[in-house]
Write a protein that holds these residues in place. Structure first.
Motif, PDB file in Angstrom:
ATOM      1  N   LEU A  74       0.837  -1.194   0.000  1.00  0.00           N
ATOM      2  CA  LEU A  74       0.000   0.000   0.000  1.00  0.00           C
ATOM      3  C   LEU A  74       0.872   1.244   0.000  1.00  0.00           C
ATOM      4  CD1 LEU A  74      -2.722  -0.881   2.677  1.00  0.00           C
ATOM      5  CD2 LEU A  74      -3.084  -0.617   0.209  1.00  0.00           C
ATOM      6  N   ALA A  75       0.368   2.300  -0.632  1.00  0.00           N
ATOM      7  CA  ALA A  75       0.992   3.618  -0.570  1.00  0.00           C
ATOM      8  C   ALA A  75      -0.094   4.637  -0.266  1.00  0.00           C
ATOM      9  CB  ALA A  75       1.683   3.958  -1.885  1.00  0.00           C
ATOM     10  N   HIS A  76       0.207   5.572   0.602  1.00  0.00           N
ATOM     11  CA  HIS A  76      -0.731   6.628   0.993  1.00  0.00           C
ATOM     12  C   HIS A  76       0.016   7.952   0.902  1.00  0.00           C
ATOM     13  CE1 HIS A  76      -3.373   9.131   3.395  1.00  0.00           C
ATOM     14  NE2 HIS A  76      -4.254   8.145   3.507  1.00  0.00           N
ATOM     15  N   PRO A  77      -0.567   8.968   0.273  1.00  0.00           N
ATOM     16  CA  PRO A  77       0.163  10.230   0.093  1.00  0.00           C
ATOM     17  C   PRO A  77       0.554  10.922   1.389  1.00  0.00           C
ATOM     18  CG  PRO A  77      -2.158  10.480  -0.520  1.00  0.00           C
ATOM     19  CD  PRO A  77      -1.913   9.010  -0.334  1.00  0.00           C
ATOM     20  N   ASP A  78      -0.114  10.606   2.488  1.00  0.00           N
ATOM     21  CA  ASP A  78       0.193  11.250   3.766  1.00  0.00           C
ATOM     22  C   ASP A  78       1.046  10.388   4.692  1.00  0.00           C
ATOM     23  OD1 ASP A  78      -1.363  13.446   2.998  1.00  0.00           O
ATOM     24  OD2 ASP A  78      -3.190  12.528   3.797  1.00  0.00           O
ATOM     25  N   VAL A  79       1.487   9.233   4.207  1.00  0.00           N
ATOM     26  CA  VAL A  79       2.284   8.318   5.046  1.00  0.00           C
ATOM     27  C   VAL A  79       3.626   8.065   4.370  1.00  0.00           C
ATOM     28  CG1 VAL A  79       2.405   6.030   6.104  1.00  0.00           C
ATOM     29  CG2 VAL A  79       0.198   7.230   5.957  1.00  0.00           C
ATOM     30  N   ARG A  80       4.709   8.221   5.110  1.00  0.00           N
ATOM     31  CA  ARG A  80       6.047   7.950   4.600  1.00  0.00           C
ATOM     32  C   ARG A  80       6.751   6.960   5.518  1.00  0.00           C
ATOM     33  NH1 ARG A  80       4.243   8.988   0.732  1.00  0.00           N
ATOM     34  NH2 ARG A  80       4.640  10.626  -0.786  1.00  0.00           N
ATOM     35  N   PHE A  81       7.593   6.122   4.915  1.00  0.00           N
ATOM     36  CA  PHE A  81       8.282   5.067   5.648  1.00  0.00           C
ATOM     37  C   PHE A  81       9.793   5.264   5.548  1.00  0.00           C
ATOM     38  CE2 PHE A  81       4.452   3.204   3.635  1.00  0.00           C
ATOM     39  CZ  PHE A  81       3.735   2.883   4.773  1.00  0.00           C
ATOM     40  N   GLN A  82      10.513   4.498   6.331  1.00  0.00           N
ATOM     41  CA  GLN A  82      11.954   4.370   6.191  1.00  0.00           C
ATOM     42  C   GLN A  82      12.215   3.032   5.514  1.00  0.00           C
ATOM     43  OE1 GLN A  82      13.783   4.728  10.033  1.00  0.00           O
ATOM     44  NE2 GLN A  82      13.340   6.907  10.210  1.00  0.00           N
ATOM     45  N   THR A  83      12.956   3.043   4.414  1.00  0.00           N
ATOM     46  CA  THR A  83      13.211   1.817   3.663  1.00  0.00           C
ATOM     47  C   THR A  83      13.784   0.737   4.570  1.00  0.00           C
ATOM     48  OG1 THR A  83      13.623   3.100   1.670  1.00  0.00           O
ATOM     49  CG2 THR A  83      14.420   0.835   1.681  1.00  0.00           C
ATOM     50  N   GLY A  84      13.192  -0.454   4.513  1.00  0.00           N
ATOM     51  CA  GLY A  84      13.638  -1.564   5.346  1.00  0.00           C
ATOM     52  C   GLY A  84      12.961  -1.646   6.696  1.00  0.00           C
ATOM     53  N   GLN A  85      12.187  -0.628   7.063  1.00  0.00           N
ATOM     54  CA  GLN A  85      11.447  -0.632   8.314  1.00  0.00           C
ATOM     55  C   GLN A  85      10.466  -1.799   8.325  1.00  0.00           C
ATOM     56  OE1 GLN A  85       9.248   3.014   8.667  1.00  0.00           O
ATOM     57  NE2 GLN A  85       8.604   2.655  10.775  1.00  0.00           N
ATOM     58  N   THR A  86      10.332  -2.489   9.442  1.00  0.00           N
ATOM     59  CA  THR A  86       9.421  -3.634   9.521  1.00  0.00           C
ATOM     60  C   THR A  86       8.309  -3.365  10.530  1.00  0.00           C
ATOM     61  OG1 THR A  86      10.818  -4.756  11.154  1.00  0.00           O
ATOM     62  CG2 THR A  86      11.174  -5.308   8.815  1.00  0.00           C
ATOM     63  N   PHE A  87       7.194  -4.051  10.338  1.00  0.00           N
ATOM     64  CA  PHE A  87       6.007  -3.848  11.153  1.00  0.00           C
ATOM     65  C   PHE A  87       5.355  -5.191  11.451  1.00  0.00           C
ATOM     66  CE2 PHE A  87       6.557  -0.634   7.911  1.00  0.00           C
ATOM     67  CZ  PHE A  87       6.475   0.572   8.584  1.00  0.00           C
ATOM     68  N   ASP A  88       4.921  -5.376  12.678  1.00  0.00           N
ATOM     69  CA  ASP A  88       4.059  -6.500  13.004  1.00  0.00           C
ATOM     70  C   ASP A  88       2.666  -6.097  12.527  1.00  0.00           C
ATOM     71  OD1 ASP A  88       3.056  -8.857  14.042  1.00  0.00           O
ATOM     72  OD2 ASP A  88       2.858  -8.074  16.073  1.00  0.00           O
ATOM     73  N   SER A  89       2.096  -6.838  11.588  1.00  0.00           N
ATOM     74  CA  SER A  89       0.890  -6.350  10.926  1.00  0.00           C
ATOM     75  C   SER A  89      -0.130  -7.461  10.686  1.00  0.00           C
ATOM     76  CB  SER A  89       1.254  -5.682   9.602  1.00  0.00           C
ATOM     77  OG  SER A  89       1.978  -6.575   8.783  1.00  0.00           O
TER      78      SER A  89
END
Length: 203
Positions: A74-89
Motif C-alpha cells: 500500500l501507498a498513501h500520500p500522507d504516510v512515509r516510511f523508512q526503507t527496510g522498516q518492519t512492522f508486526d501487521s
C-alpha cells in the motif's frame, strides 16, 4: 499461508540496483485494475503485478513472483516510511480470518506483506470486498471490487511466464526482485511503465 521472513537492511544496502522492464504484449486490465509482466535486469521473468489507484492518491499494488510468493503493498500520500522498516501487521478482509505477519517498507512510499503460495494467497484475498493492512500506519479500508478478476489475469500471466509451474521456478536473486513505482496512482508512472528499477531483499 504465512508471511515471508525479510532479509536484513544491511544486505539490502549492499545491492546494486536492478532495472524493471515491462515484457511487451503482456499488459492486462479489468475495470480500474491494470497489470503486466516484468523482467529483471538480465531479461528473465521477475513478476506479474496488478494495481489500482484511488481518488485520494492511495495505491494498492500486488505482485506475483516466480518463486510462488505474492506481495501486497500500500501507498498513501500522507504516510512515509523508512526503507527496510518492519512492522508486526495484520492483513484482513471483512470476512474470514486475518493473516498476521511481518510487513516491510520497500521504500518511503510503499510498504506491505509478502505471502507464500500464490493460489492460497489469491483464495485469501478474494474472499471479501474490503481489504485492510493494519500495523503499517495506513489504517484505511480499501474497496477491492474486481480483485478476483484482476488476480485471475495476474495468475494467468505468471502461468504463461513460468510454463504453469511458479512453485518450481528458482528463487530469484536479491537484485532480481523488483518493486512498484513510488507515488504512482495505480502503479503506472509518467512513462506509462508498470514496475520500477529497484531491488527488494529476497525472502
Amino acid at each position: 499461508m504465512r508471511s515471508i521472513a525479510l532479509a536484513t537492511a544491511l544486505l539490502a544496502a549492499t545491492l546494486m540496483p536492478a532495472i524493471a522492464q515491462e515484457i511487451p504484449g503482456t499488459r492486462y486490465s479489468f475495470g480500474f485494475w491494470e497489470g503486466a509482466a516484468q523482467s529483471d535486469s538480465s531479461g528473465a521473468f521477475s513478476h506479474c503485478s496488478v494495481s489500482v489507484g484511488y481518488a485520494n492518491g492511495e495505491t494498492l499494488w500486488i505482485g506475483l513472483y516466480g518463486n510462488d510468493t505474492l506481495s501486497v503493498l500500500l501507498a498513501h500520500p500522507d504516510v512515509r516510511f523508512q526503507t527496510g522498516q518492519t512492522f508486526d501487521s495484520w492483513l484482513m478482509l471483512e470476512v474470514g480470518l486475518p493473516t498476521r505477519g511481518t510487513s516491510e517498507a520497500w521504500d518511503e512510499a510503499f510498504a506491505g506483506m509478502t505471502l507464500e503460495g500464490i493460489d492460497a494467497s489469491i483464495d485469501f484475498l478474494t474472499q471479501g470486498q474490503y481489504l485492510r493492512l493494519l500495523g503499517i500506519g495506513i489504517d484505511d479500508s480499501y474497496d477491492v471490487n474486481g480483485i478476483t478478476e484482476a488476480l485471475a489475469l495476474a495468475r494467468e500471466c505468471v502461468a504463461r511466464q513460468t510454463g504453469g509451474n511458479p512453485g518450481v521456478a528458482p528463487v530469484p536473486k536479491v537484485s532480481d526482485i523488483l518493486k512498484p513505482k513510488t507515488g504512482s496512482a495505480g502503479g503506472i508512472g509518467a512513462d506509462g511503465a508498470l514496475g520500477t528499477p529497484a531491488p527488494k531483499p529476497a525472502p
